[in-house]
Design a protein around this motif. Structure first.
Motif, PDB file in Angstrom:
ATOM      1  N   LEU A  23       0.807  -1.211   0.000  1.00 52.53           N
ATOM      2  CA  LEU A  23       0.000   0.000   0.000  1.00 52.53           C
ATOM      3  C   LEU A  23       0.846   1.271   0.000  1.00 52.53           C
ATOM      4  N   SER A  24       1.931   1.281   0.753  1.00 51.56           N
ATOM      5  CA  SER A  24       2.782   2.474   0.773  1.00 51.56           C
ATOM      6  C   SER A  24       3.383   2.744  -0.597  1.00 51.56           C
ATOM      7  N   GLN A  25       3.842   1.681  -1.263  1.00 49.06           N
ATOM      8  CA  GLN A  25       4.410   1.844  -2.606  1.00 49.06           C
ATOM      9  C   GLN A  25       3.357   2.314  -3.601  1.00 49.06           C
ATOM     10  N   ILE A  26       2.149   1.759  -3.481  1.00 47.07           N
ATOM     11  CA  ILE A  26       1.060   2.167  -4.379  1.00 47.07           C
ATOM     12  C   ILE A  26       0.718   3.636  -4.145  1.00 47.07           C
ATOM     13  N   GLY A  27       0.629   4.018  -2.877  1.00 51.41           N
ATOM     14  CA  GLY A  27       0.314   5.403  -2.558  1.00 51.41           C
ATOM     15  C   GLY A  27       1.357   6.375  -3.081  1.00 51.41           C
ATOM     16  N   LYS A  28       2.609   6.039  -2.917  1.00 47.67           N
ATOM     17  CA  LYS A  28       3.687   6.913  -3.399  1.00 47.67           C
ATOM     18  C   LYS A  28       3.658   7.013  -4.918  1.00 47.67           C
ATOM     19  N   PHE A  29       3.360   5.900  -5.586  1.00 46.96           N
ATOM     20  CA  PHE A  29       3.271   5.910  -7.043  1.00 46.96           C
ATOM     21  C   PHE A  29       2.123   6.809  -7.505  1.00 46.96           C
ATOM     22  N   GLU A  36      -3.232  -8.389  10.295  1.00 45.61           N
ATOM     23  CA  GLU A  36      -2.201  -8.019   9.323  1.00 45.61           C
ATOM     24  C   GLU A  36      -2.653  -6.823   8.498  1.00 45.61           C
ATOM     25  N   LEU A  37      -3.911  -6.849   8.095  1.00 43.43           N
ATOM     26  CA  LEU A  37      -4.459  -5.737   7.321  1.00 43.43           C
ATOM     27  C   LEU A  37      -4.377  -4.445   8.118  1.00 43.43           C
ATOM     28  N   SER A  38      -4.736  -4.507   9.386  1.00 40.40           N
ATOM     29  CA  SER A  38      -4.687  -3.338  10.254  1.00 40.40           C
ATOM     30  C   SER A  38      -3.278  -2.755  10.317  1.00 40.40           C
ATOM     31  N   LYS A  39      -2.303  -3.607  10.471  1.00 40.39           N
ATOM     32  CA  LYS A  39      -0.912  -3.156  10.557  1.00 40.39           C
ATOM     33  C   LYS A  39      -0.503  -2.401   9.303  1.00 40.39           C
ATOM     34  N   ASN A  40      -0.871  -2.924   8.145  1.00 35.92           N
ATOM     35  CA  ASN A  40      -0.470  -2.285   6.888  1.00 35.92           C
ATOM     36  C   ASN A  40      -1.244  -0.995   6.628  1.00 35.92           C
ATOM     37  N   LEU A  41      -2.494  -0.948   7.042  1.00 38.55           N
ATOM     38  CA  LEU A  41      -3.256   0.287   6.882  1.00 38.55           C
ATOM     39  C   LEU A  41      -2.680   1.396   7.752  1.00 38.55           C
ATOM     40  N   ASN A  42      -2.327   1.075   8.989  1.00 41.68           N
ATOM     41  CA  ASN A  42      -1.774   2.085   9.879  1.00 41.68           C
ATOM     42  C   ASN A  42      -0.386   2.539   9.464  1.00 41.68           C
ATOM     43  N   SER A  43       0.308   1.712   8.694  1.00 39.91           N
ATOM     44  CA  SER A  43       1.639   2.098   8.212  1.00 39.91           C
ATOM     45  C   SER A  43       1.568   3.245   7.207  1.00 39.91           C
ATOM     46  N   LEU A  44       0.370   3.534   6.717  1.00 40.69           N
ATOM     47  CA  LEU A  44       0.209   4.617   5.746  1.00 40.69           C
ATOM     48  C   LEU A  44       0.259   5.993   6.396  1.00 40.69           C
ATOM     49  N   GLU A  45       0.286   6.037   7.705  1.00 40.34           N
ATOM     50  CA  GLU A  45       0.279   7.327   8.397  1.00 40.34           C
ATOM     51  C   GLU A  45       1.394   8.244   7.901  1.00 40.34           C
ATOM     52  N   SER A  46       2.535   7.679   7.580  1.00 41.75           N
ATOM     53  CA  SER A  46       3.695   8.483   7.193  1.00 41.75           C
ATOM     54  C   SER A  46       3.531   9.153   5.839  1.00 41.75           C
ATOM     55  N   ILE A  47       2.614   8.655   4.987  1.00 42.90           N
ATOM     56  CA  ILE A  47       2.460   9.277   3.669  1.00 42.90           C
ATOM     57  C   ILE A  47       1.148  10.058   3.532  1.00 42.90           C
ATOM     58  N   LEU A  48       0.317  10.064   4.573  1.00 48.21           N
ATOM     59  CA  LEU A  48      -0.941  10.801   4.482  1.00 48.21           C
ATOM     60  C   LEU A  48      -0.705  12.280   4.191  1.00 48.21           C
ATOM     61  N   CYS A  70      -3.956  15.511  -0.275  1.00 52.67           N
ATOM     62  CA  CYS A  70      -4.971  16.403   0.295  1.00 52.67           C
ATOM     63  C   CYS A  70      -5.942  15.609   1.158  1.00 52.67           C
ATOM     64  N   LYS A  71      -6.280  14.405   0.692  1.00 50.14           N
ATOM     65  CA  LYS A  71      -7.202  13.565   1.443  1.00 50.14           C
ATOM     66  C   LYS A  71      -7.024  12.106   1.037  1.00 50.14           C
ATOM     67  N   VAL A  72      -7.064  11.225   2.029  1.00 53.35           N
ATOM     68  CA  VAL A  72      -7.067   9.780   1.795  1.00 53.35           C
ATOM     69  C   VAL A  72      -8.317   9.223   2.451  1.00 53.35           C
ATOM     70  N   GLY A  73      -9.150   8.561   1.653  1.00 53.97           N
ATOM     71  CA  GLY A  73     -10.389   7.995   2.169  1.00 53.97           C
ATOM     72  C   GLY A  73     -10.269   6.501   2.404  1.00 53.97           C
ATOM     73  N   ASN A 100      -6.241  11.886  12.171  1.00 58.83           N
ATOM     74  CA  ASN A 100      -5.404  12.563  11.172  1.00 58.83           C
ATOM     75  C   ASN A 100      -6.278  13.402  10.240  1.00 58.83           C
ATOM     76  N   PRO A 101      -5.971  14.682  10.070  1.00 57.37           N
ATOM     77  CA  PRO A 101      -6.824  15.553   9.230  1.00 57.37           C
ATOM     78  C   PRO A 101      -6.822  15.173   7.755  1.00 57.37           C
ATOM     79  N   GLN A 102      -5.814  14.414   7.305  1.00 52.37           N
ATOM     80  CA  GLN A 102      -5.781  13.985   5.907  1.00 52.37           C
ATOM     81  C   GLN A 102      -6.598  12.722   5.653  1.00 52.37           C
ATOM     82  N   ALA A 103      -7.075  12.082   6.712  1.00 53.06           N
ATOM     83  CA  ALA A 103      -7.797  10.814   6.577  1.00 53.06           C
ATOM     84  C   ALA A 103      -9.301  11.026   6.732  1.00 53.06           C
ATOM     85  N   THR A 104     -10.056  10.357   5.875  1.00 53.74           N
ATOM     86  CA  THR A 104     -11.513  10.351   5.966  1.00 53.74           C
ATOM     87  C   THR A 104     -11.980   8.904   6.014  1.00 53.74           C
TER      88      THR A 104
END
Length: 317
Positions: free
Chosen positions: A163-169, A202-214, A218-221, A237-241
């Protein structure tokens, strides 16, 4: 400060698609449901305009319809201020098609991207060259500054570790709004659920790892995930919905094929695919969240939910 979401009319136009995604919750329904007629959809547009100024065509893949340009134009003529497509963006890689769509009133595009590499994305779409066409379509759309553009990523076993790699891409493409969608156990996803869905811890761990790229967006839903999967810090986090059962019900009206997924009874919001565990009764999000996918609970029970709710401080004190 969070801005209240706009109410949106979502029109299902049919189940036909030019991809064959392994986890698709809708495409198998094409066997028993023909694509809707132009007249039916025009009727939806006319009726919906009484309450809505934002409309989105979805499917299936709406761009494969021969009348999609006409439908966009009709929405414009009826006075819709925002006209969108939920699409894999492959046909938007053709400049002439996109140019006509924009001329007819298209000003919102939500495209699906499941991986940051051709190998990953096409392992999911099961369609050669779909990654290349999608990316070309997205780059074409970005040439039109009047078009609001969002990326959707369905999250499941094949891509949740990336997810982090996808988000950065996605951010490098120039996209500022990204939505992550939990896998709905319907269609192919229901048939292959045990294989496709990761363990929820496991899913929870990977979702929370996205905090660093939020901060890069402007917004991540986050759509349809149980809120206990997220840390309190992520939830604030104000960037998270977080799009819960309640938010879907209150701000999205989907029509076509008589959808009956969401309901509300005595202030408690329900999703036909979800159920609440005993611990959910003590959750601060009990009325709004919707609970956990029934298919997951049938496979693994609710012990992980108890641990996550306690860990992420979701329980009433």
């Amino acid at each position: 400060m969070n801005v209240a979401p706009k109410k949106i009319l979502v029109i299902m136009v049919g189940f036909s698609c030019n991809n064959n995604c392994i986890m698709c919750s809708t495409r198998p329904k094409a066997r028993n449901n023909p694509d809707r007629t132009t007249e039916e959809i025009v009727g939806d547009l006319a009726k919906g305009r009484k309450k809505y100024s934002l409309v989105e065509f979805t499917g299936g893949e709406p761009t494969v319809r021969p009348d999609i340009l006409y439908l966009i134009k009709t929405a414009q003529e009826l006075g819709y201020k925002e006209i969108g497509l939920s699409t894999n963006a492959r046909l938007l890689s053709y400049n002439d098609f996109l140019k006509k769509a924009v001329k007819n009133g298209l000003n919102r595009v939500t495209f699906s991207l499941y991986g940051h590499t051709p190998k990953l994305h096409e392992a999911i779409t099961r369609t050669p060259h779909s990654f290349e066409q999608t990316i070309k379509g997205v780059k074409n759309v970005l040439k039109y500054p009047q078009i609001a553009i969002n990326a959707n990523t369905v999250v499941f076993r094949l891509n949740f570790r990336y997810l982090s790699q996808i988000g950065k891409f996605i951010r490098r493409l120039g996209i500022k709004y990204w939505n992550l969608l939990d896998l709905i156990p319907d269609g192919y996803a229901k048939d292959l659920y045990r294989m496709l869905y990761p363990r929820i811890t496991e899913l929870s761990k990977n979702l929370n790892s996205l905090e660093s790229i939020l901060k890069d967006f402007c917004k991540v839903g986050f759509f349809d995930f149980p809120l206990c999967l997220f840390s309190k810090k992520m939830r604030q986090n104000p960037q998270a919905t977080f799009v819960t059962c309640q938010r879907r019900k209150e701000f999205t009206k989907q029509i076509g094929y008589q959808p009956k997924r969401l309901s509300v009874k005595s202030g408690v919001y329900e999703d036909i695919h979800k159920s609440r565990t005993p611990i959910c009764k003590s959750c601060i999000f009990f009325k709004t969240c919707g609970g956990v996918w029934k298919d997951y609970l049938n496979l693994y029970g609710g012990k992980e939910i108890i641990k996550l709710a306690k860990k992420h401080r979701c329980l009433k004190t």
